[in-house]
Design a protein around this motif. Sequence first.
Motif, PDB file in Angstrom:
ATOM      1  N   GLY A 109       3.986  14.066 125.725  1.00 42.41           N
ATOM      2  CA  GLY A 109       2.964  13.860 124.722  1.00 42.41           C
ATOM      3  C   GLY A 109       1.713  13.239 125.315  1.00 42.41           C
ATOM      4  N   VAL A 110       0.898  12.700 124.438  1.00 42.56           N
ATOM      5  CA  VAL A 110      -0.419  12.206 124.823  1.00 42.56           C
ATOM      6  C   VAL A 110      -0.372  10.716 125.113  1.00 42.56           C
ATOM      7  CG1 VAL A 110      -2.774  11.834 123.995  1.00 42.56           C
ATOM      8  CG2 VAL A 110      -1.608  13.995 123.527  1.00 42.56           C
ATOM      9  N   SER A 124       6.822  21.582 120.827  1.00 38.75           N
ATOM     10  CA  SER A 124       5.383  21.534 121.057  1.00 38.75           C
ATOM     11  C   SER A 124       4.623  22.149 119.897  1.00 38.75           C
ATOM     12  CB  SER A 124       5.017  22.276 122.352  1.00 38.75           C
ATOM     13  OG  SER A 124       3.623  22.234 122.580  1.00 38.75           O
ATOM     14  N   SER A 125       3.430  21.597 119.646  1.00 41.10           N
ATOM     15  CA  SER A 125       2.525  22.170 118.660  1.00 41.10           C
ATOM     16  C   SER A 125       1.632  23.235 119.277  1.00 41.10           C
ATOM     17  CB  SER A 125       1.646  21.061 118.069  1.00 41.10           C
ATOM     18  OG  SER A 125       0.891  20.410 119.087  1.00 41.10           O
ATOM     19  N   THR A 185      -3.365  21.858 123.507  1.00 44.17           N
ATOM     20  CA  THR A 185      -3.169  21.868 122.059  1.00 44.17           C
ATOM     21  C   THR A 185      -4.029  20.819 121.388  1.00 44.17           C
ATOM     22  OG1 THR A 185      -1.485  21.728 120.305  1.00 44.17           O
ATOM     23  CG2 THR A 185      -1.230  20.238 122.168  1.00 44.17           C
ATOM     24  N   VAL A 186      -4.341  21.046 120.128  1.00 47.30           N
ATOM     25  CA  VAL A 186      -4.902  20.013 119.269  1.00 47.30           C
ATOM     26  C   VAL A 186      -3.715  19.288 118.656  1.00 47.30           C
ATOM     27  CG1 VAL A 186      -6.273  19.532 117.217  1.00 47.30           C
ATOM     28  CG2 VAL A 186      -7.008  21.318 118.795  1.00 47.30           C
ATOM     29  N   LEU A 244      -6.450  19.130 123.894  1.00 49.38           N
ATOM     30  CA  LEU A 244      -6.060  18.331 125.047  1.00 49.38           C
ATOM     31  C   LEU A 244      -5.062  19.078 125.921  1.00 49.38           C
ATOM     32  CD1 LEU A 244      -5.373  15.003 123.120  1.00 49.38           C
ATOM     33  CD2 LEU A 244      -7.478  15.627 124.308  1.00 49.38           C
ATOM     34  N   SER A 245      -5.086  18.778 127.214  1.00 44.77           N
ATOM     35  CA  SER A 245      -4.051  19.252 128.126  1.00 44.77           C
ATOM     36  C   SER A 245      -2.937  18.218 128.169  1.00 44.77           C
ATOM     37  CB  SER A 245      -4.624  19.461 129.536  1.00 44.77           C
ATOM     38  OG  SER A 245      -5.605  20.465 129.537  1.00 44.77           O
TER      39      SER A 245
END
Length: 485
Positions: A27-28, A204-205, A265-266, A295-296
């Motif tokens: 994730g981010v 994943s989105s 993805t956003v 974002l990557s």
Amino acid sequence: MLTTSIALAGGLFAAGTATAADAPGAGVTAVIQPTMESGEISVDGHGLQGGLFTLKTPNGEIRTYCIDIDHPVDITSGVEYQESDWKSSSLGGKDKAPAAAKIRWILENSYPQVTDLTKLAAAAGVKGEFTKEDAAAGTQAAIWQFSDGKNAVPKDPQAKQLRDYLVSDNNKGIAAEPKPSLSLTPDSVSGKPGNKLGPFTVNSSASEVKLAVTGDAKDKVKLVDKDGKAVNDLTGPIAKDTQLFLDVPAGTPDGTATVTANAETVVPSGRVFLSKGYTPAKHSQTMILAGSTKLSVVDAAKAAWKQGKGALLDSTAQVECDANGVKVSVANGGDEAADVTVKPGKTITVQPGKVESVVVPVAEDTAYDITVTGPNGFSKEFKGILDCKVTSGTTPTGTPSASVTPSTPAPTGTPSATPSATSTSTAAHPAPAATSPAPGTTGLAQTGGNDATPVLAGVAGALVVAGGAAVFVLRRRGRHGRSAA
């Protein structure tokens, strides 16, 4: 302490066991910035600045609101956050499901998801001049009603009108938790050559996830699906809990490989972000995602295989707010039983091809340090803070907001706990947060939770968020214009 056991398909770590969406790189990861769009909000008789935060990632930014008002954050000190799941946060637990659904509806139907303020004002029945600051303050006040049980009332009438609309019967709730931006779990598996190691579970989105395998025997091992069919990349929408395996041919010498997943993805609104600090002094309030740029995102997991007799162990940990503790799972991909010590806790026997799970109770707002040890030198350590509950009906930590001159130092709040479980040896949770301020920021002296004895930091223009409330230097620009001096 509760212990459960499940069987492993093919002697491998099975899907559905306690894994983490907040693994290292999963994730981010983002760092909070010293800027906010905010307005004054009255909470329990205190005037607080509340609104929309900005956090920077390596290749973009995200916008968040607070869902943890009584735990502050110093937004000048480069606090790092990690995307996570609801179950490891104050939204975890069956009793929080209705509130989580209401918050998701707010996020989807207010600013910044709705960027057209004229459209938002019309939907909410807002009369008069309506600014981004009004939209942010009204949205934050509405979220606090459901996340923290606070009667939060914005000072500006337009922000209050928005808040009233967002908490009204118009809010029908959105029950589903949003997908992770990208997660590949568990963070490690092990087994013997001649088997499919796994499964690795992908969520994943993104519309596409690129996959790669590096390491020993990379020309022999390959990623396959549950039917043994080779898999290169995944194209979306990505099915929930997509399973992958690493096929290691019989006779392959002992070795390891890394499976890497990449996506752009956003990130969906409603994802929870937890502080990566591991002591009460370094922990900060829980955030919820309001919006992001594209974002990557990268995640990785390891596989190990070994010939011969013996136990092959792996372990993961996951904060389980519904269970008031940390669920530790130990998998045995070998062919001999293993006695494994979970400390603090108990010794468990893990049979070949099985997973044993132990819930280690942890007191609220308390640091934990769990060590898992077993045969053949196996050891993993999980550290974190358990913060599964908000303190309802109490005064938010920090000082009531006010417009101050640039020479006036800003009172600070006390960073505190947000839940996470972290392994210090490639475990499935965030790495410890840095102990020093991020470059270009100013770390401020910290206070305890007592409003009566703030420690002042002589830093002009410092921004400090105390219990979700920004206490900072303001420069007026018209009726609502606000910017940090």
